[in-house]
Design a protein around this motif. Sequence first.
Motif, PDB file in Angstrom:
ATOM      1  N   HIS A 102     -73.699 -22.383 -64.385  1.00  0.00           N
ATOM      2  CA  HIS A 102     -73.735 -23.839 -64.228  1.00  0.00           C
ATOM      3  C   HIS A 102     -73.177 -24.567 -65.447  1.00  0.00           C
ATOM      4  O   HIS A 102     -73.204 -25.796 -65.489  1.00  0.00           O
ATOM      5  CB  HIS A 102     -75.178 -24.289 -63.955  1.00  0.00           C
ATOM      6  N   GLY A 103     -72.673 -23.837 -66.430  1.00  0.00           N
ATOM      7  CA  GLY A 103     -72.136 -24.452 -67.640  1.00  0.00           C
ATOM      8  C   GLY A 103     -73.218 -24.696 -68.676  1.00  0.00           C
ATOM      9  O   GLY A 103     -74.416 -24.567 -68.395  1.00  0.00           O
ATOM     10  N   SER A 104     -72.817 -24.983 -69.892  1.00  0.00           N
ATOM     11  CA  SER A 104     -73.725 -25.251 -71.019  1.00  0.00           C
ATOM     12  C   SER A 104     -74.731 -24.129 -71.246  1.00  0.00           C
ATOM     13  O   SER A 104     -75.848 -24.368 -71.705  1.00  0.00           O
ATOM     14  CB  SER A 104     -74.475 -26.580 -70.806  1.00  0.00           C
ATOM     15  N   GLY A 105     -74.358 -22.887 -70.876  1.00  0.00           N
ATOM     16  CA  GLY A 105     -75.222 -21.728 -71.087  1.00  0.00           C
ATOM     17  C   GLY A 105     -76.248 -21.477 -69.990  1.00  0.00           C
ATOM     18  O   GLY A 105     -77.025 -20.529 -70.077  1.00  0.00           O
ATOM     19  N   TRP A 106     -76.287 -22.305 -68.945  1.00  0.00           N
ATOM     20  CA  TRP A 106     -77.264 -22.169 -67.862  1.00  0.00           C
ATOM     21  C   TRP A 106     -76.719 -21.344 -66.705  1.00  0.00           C
ATOM     22  O   TRP A 106     -75.587 -21.553 -66.263  1.00  0.00           O
ATOM     23  CB  TRP A 106     -77.691 -23.539 -67.350  1.00  0.00           C
ATOM     24  N   THR A 107     -77.541 -20.401 -66.213  1.00  0.00           N
ATOM     25  CA  THR A 107     -77.218 -19.617 -65.022  1.00  0.00           C
ATOM     26  C   THR A 107     -78.459 -19.541 -64.132  1.00  0.00           C
ATOM     27  O   THR A 107     -79.590 -19.762 -64.590  1.00  0.00           O
ATOM     28  CB  THR A 107     -76.773 -18.178 -65.369  1.00  0.00           C
ATOM     29  N   THR A 108     -78.230 -19.243 -62.869  1.00  0.00           N
ATOM     30  CA  THR A 108     -79.328 -18.937 -61.950  1.00  0.00           C
ATOM     31  C   THR A 108     -79.042 -17.593 -61.296  1.00  0.00           C
ATOM     32  O   THR A 108     -77.889 -17.212 -61.121  1.00  0.00           O
ATOM     33  CB  THR A 108     -79.500 -20.016 -60.858  1.00  0.00           C
ATOM     34  N   LEU A 109     -80.117 -16.874 -60.962  1.00  0.00           N
ATOM     35  CA  LEU A 109     -80.021 -15.560 -60.334  1.00  0.00           C
ATOM     36  C   LEU A 109     -80.843 -15.593 -59.046  1.00  0.00           C
ATOM     37  O   LEU A 109     -81.960 -16.122 -59.035  1.00  0.00           O
ATOM     38  CB  LEU A 109     -80.560 -14.483 -61.275  1.00  0.00           C
ATOM     39  N   TYR A 110     -80.291 -15.021 -57.976  1.00  0.00           N
ATOM     40  CA  TYR A 110     -80.900 -14.987 -56.644  1.00  0.00           C
ATOM     41  C   TYR A 110     -80.903 -13.524 -56.209  1.00  0.00           C
ATOM     42  O   TYR A 110     -79.832 -12.944 -56.016  1.00  0.00           O
ATOM     43  CB  TYR A 110     -80.073 -15.805 -55.653  1.00  0.00           C
ATOM     44  N   ALA A 111     -82.094 -12.922 -56.038  1.00  0.00           N
ATOM     45  CA  ALA A 111     -82.166 -11.472 -55.811  1.00  0.00           C
ATOM     46  C   ALA A 111     -82.918 -11.104 -54.531  1.00  0.00           C
ATOM     47  O   ALA A 111     -83.645 -11.906 -53.963  1.00  0.00           O
ATOM     48  CB  ALA A 111     -82.825 -10.798 -57.009  1.00  0.00           C
ATOM     49  N   HIS A 112     -82.746  -9.835 -54.151  1.00  0.00           N
ATOM     50  CA  HIS A 112     -83.324  -9.208 -52.951  1.00  0.00           C
ATOM     51  C   HIS A 112     -82.685  -9.755 -51.679  1.00  0.00           C
ATOM     52  O   HIS A 112     -83.292  -9.739 -50.615  1.00  0.00           O
ATOM     53  CB  HIS A 112     -84.848  -9.352 -52.903  1.00  0.00           C
ATOM     54  N   LEU A 113     -81.443 -10.228 -51.790  1.00  0.00           N
ATOM     55  CA  LEU A 113     -80.759 -10.831 -50.660  1.00  0.00           C
ATOM     56  C   LEU A 113     -80.458  -9.806 -49.574  1.00  0.00           C
ATOM     57  O   LEU A 113     -80.214  -8.626 -49.842  1.00  0.00           O
ATOM     58  CB  LEU A 113     -79.450 -11.474 -51.118  1.00  0.00           C
ATOM     59  N   ASP A 114     -80.438 -10.283 -48.334  1.00  0.00           N
ATOM     60  CA  ASP A 114     -80.051  -9.458 -47.194  1.00  0.00           C
ATOM     61  C   ASP A 114     -78.536  -9.370 -47.098  1.00  0.00           C
ATOM     62  O   ASP A 114     -77.987  -8.330 -46.740  1.00  0.00           O
ATOM     63  CB  ASP A 114     -80.622 -10.058 -45.902  1.00  0.00           C
ATOM     64  N   SER A 115     -77.867 -10.494 -47.414  1.00  0.00           N
ATOM     65  CA  SER A 115     -76.410 -10.523 -47.341  1.00  0.00           C
ATOM     66  C   SER A 115     -75.859 -11.585 -48.281  1.00  0.00           C
ATOM     67  O   SER A 115     -76.579 -12.461 -48.744  1.00  0.00           O
ATOM     68  CB  SER A 115     -75.953 -10.817 -45.902  1.00  0.00           C
ATOM     69  N   PHE A 116     -74.546 -11.472 -48.536  1.00  0.00           N
ATOM     70  CA  PHE A 116     -73.822 -12.409 -49.393  1.00  0.00           C
ATOM     71  C   PHE A 116     -72.959 -13.326 -48.536  1.00  0.00           C
ATOM     72  O   PHE A 116     -72.421 -12.903 -47.512  1.00  0.00           O
ATOM     73  CB  PHE A 116     -72.876 -11.667 -50.352  1.00  0.00           C
ATOM     74  N   ASN A 117     -72.778 -14.565 -48.996  1.00  0.00           N
ATOM     75  CA  ASN A 117     -71.877 -15.492 -48.326  1.00  0.00           C
ATOM     76  C   ASN A 117     -70.990 -16.182 -49.362  1.00  0.00           C
ATOM     77  O   ASN A 117     -70.657 -17.346 -49.228  1.00  0.00           O
ATOM     78  CB  ASN A 117     -72.681 -16.537 -47.530  1.00  0.00           C
ATOM     79  N   THR A 118     -70.656 -15.446 -50.419  1.00  0.00           N
ATOM     80  CA  THR A 118     -69.825 -15.991 -51.488  1.00  0.00           C
ATOM     81  C   THR A 118     -69.144 -14.834 -52.204  1.00  0.00           C
ATOM     82  O   THR A 118     -69.398 -13.664 -51.887  1.00  0.00           O
ATOM     83  CB  THR A 118     -70.659 -16.847 -52.469  1.00  0.00           C
ATOM     84  N   LYS A 119     -68.288 -15.157 -53.147  1.00  0.00           N
ATOM     85  CA  LYS A 119     -67.613 -14.121 -53.935  1.00  0.00           C
ATOM     86  C   LYS A 119     -67.472 -14.607 -55.374  1.00  0.00           C
ATOM     87  O   LYS A 119     -67.580 -15.804 -55.661  1.00  0.00           O
ATOM     88  CB  LYS A 119     -66.251 -13.789 -53.339  1.00  0.00           C
ATOM     89  N   VAL A 120     -67.228 -13.676 -56.283  1.00  0.00           N
ATOM     90  CA  VAL A 120     -67.037 -14.002 -57.697  1.00  0.00           C
ATOM     91  C   VAL A 120     -65.874 -14.984 -57.823  1.00  0.00           C
ATOM     92  O   VAL A 120     -64.826 -14.816 -57.193  1.00  0.00           O
ATOM     93  CB  VAL A 120     -66.782 -12.723 -58.531  1.00  0.00           C
ATOM     94  N   GLY A 121     -66.095 -16.026 -58.621  1.00  0.00           N
ATOM     95  CA  GLY A 121     -65.072 -17.050 -58.847  1.00  0.00           C
ATOM     96  C   GLY A 121     -65.196 -18.257 -57.933  1.00  0.00           C
ATOM     97  O   GLY A 121     -64.546 -19.276 -58.181  1.00  0.00           O
ATOM     98  N   ALA A 122     -66.020 -18.160 -56.893  1.00  0.00           N
ATOM     99  CA  ALA A 122     -66.180 -19.284 -55.962  1.00  0.00           C
ATOM    100  C   ALA A 122     -66.857 -20.458 -56.652  1.00  0.00           C
ATOM    101  O   ALA A 122     -67.800 -20.281 -57.421  1.00  0.00           O
ATOM    102  CB  ALA A 122     -66.986 -18.857 -54.746  1.00  0.00           C
ATOM    103  N   LYS A 123     -66.371 -21.662 -56.387  1.00  0.00           N
ATOM    104  CA  LYS A 123     -67.011 -22.896 -56.853  1.00  0.00           C
ATOM    105  C   LYS A 123     -68.024 -23.283 -55.779  1.00  0.00           C
ATOM    106  O   LYS A 123     -67.686 -23.362 -54.598  1.00  0.00           O
ATOM    107  CB  LYS A 123     -65.996 -24.023 -57.031  1.00  0.00           C
ATOM    108  N   VAL A 124     -69.288 -23.514 -56.194  1.00  0.00           N
ATOM    109  CA  VAL A 124     -70.352 -23.810 -55.241  1.00  0.00           C
ATOM    110  C   VAL A 124     -71.068 -25.109 -55.604  1.00  0.00           C
ATOM    111  O   VAL A 124     -71.024 -25.548 -56.747  1.00  0.00           O
ATOM    112  CB  VAL A 124     -71.381 -22.652 -55.160  1.00  0.00           C
ATOM    113  N   THR A 125     -71.721 -25.700 -54.605  1.00  0.00           N
ATOM    114  CA  THR A 125     -72.571 -26.885 -54.774  1.00  0.00           C
ATOM    115  C   THR A 125     -73.906 -26.581 -54.094  1.00  0.00           C
ATOM    116  O   THR A 125     -74.070 -25.521 -53.476  1.00  0.00           O
ATOM    117  CB  THR A 125     -71.948 -28.130 -54.117  1.00  0.00           C
TER     118      THR A 125
END
Length: 178
Positions: A102-125
């Motif tokens: 998220h910039g400024s050193g902030w990240t979020t992690l989402y775990a134990h997912l059943d499936s993915f709907n994104t890829k590395v490099g994707a811009k998300v909101t």
Amino acid sequence: MAALTTRRTLVGLMTGATLMAGALVPAAASAQEAQAINFRTPFDCGQVWNANTRTNHNPQASVDFQRDGAQGKNVHASASGTVSTVKDLGNTSYGKYIVIDHGSGWTTLYAHLDSFNTKVGAKVTTNSIIGKVGTTGGSTGPHLHYEQRSGGTVKRVVLNGLAIKYYGNTTVTSSTAC
């Protein structure tokens, strides 16, 4: 509250009654930066989830979100950013997980997912569905393991401008993508 399926949840429920959304406490001074990013609850608008925190959680400041029928529910990015990790660790640890920068050193992690709907490099909101709730990795039942990190250190979670109460259960209603 209906019986929940994870052992972790049952332990958490034994520590006290579920708190209503009004029991959220104002964010501490150390969470002011998180407020500026405006992290949101990572679920569809109007869904009610139990945010479970406990002293024996690893990492301790992370949150497990549970509810009846959690399997397959949409997981949204909790703030705008760029997807930096989409990984599957198989039957260990986080299992299928995503990290968003998220910039400024902030990240979020989402775990134990059943499936993915994104890829590395994707811009998300916050409107972006990044995956589905599951029970992969070291999970004992369907839930979302969620972390907010600053400078690589897991911080106490702030959502919708308020800090989640530690340690126990907080009922939260998502206002994401409303």
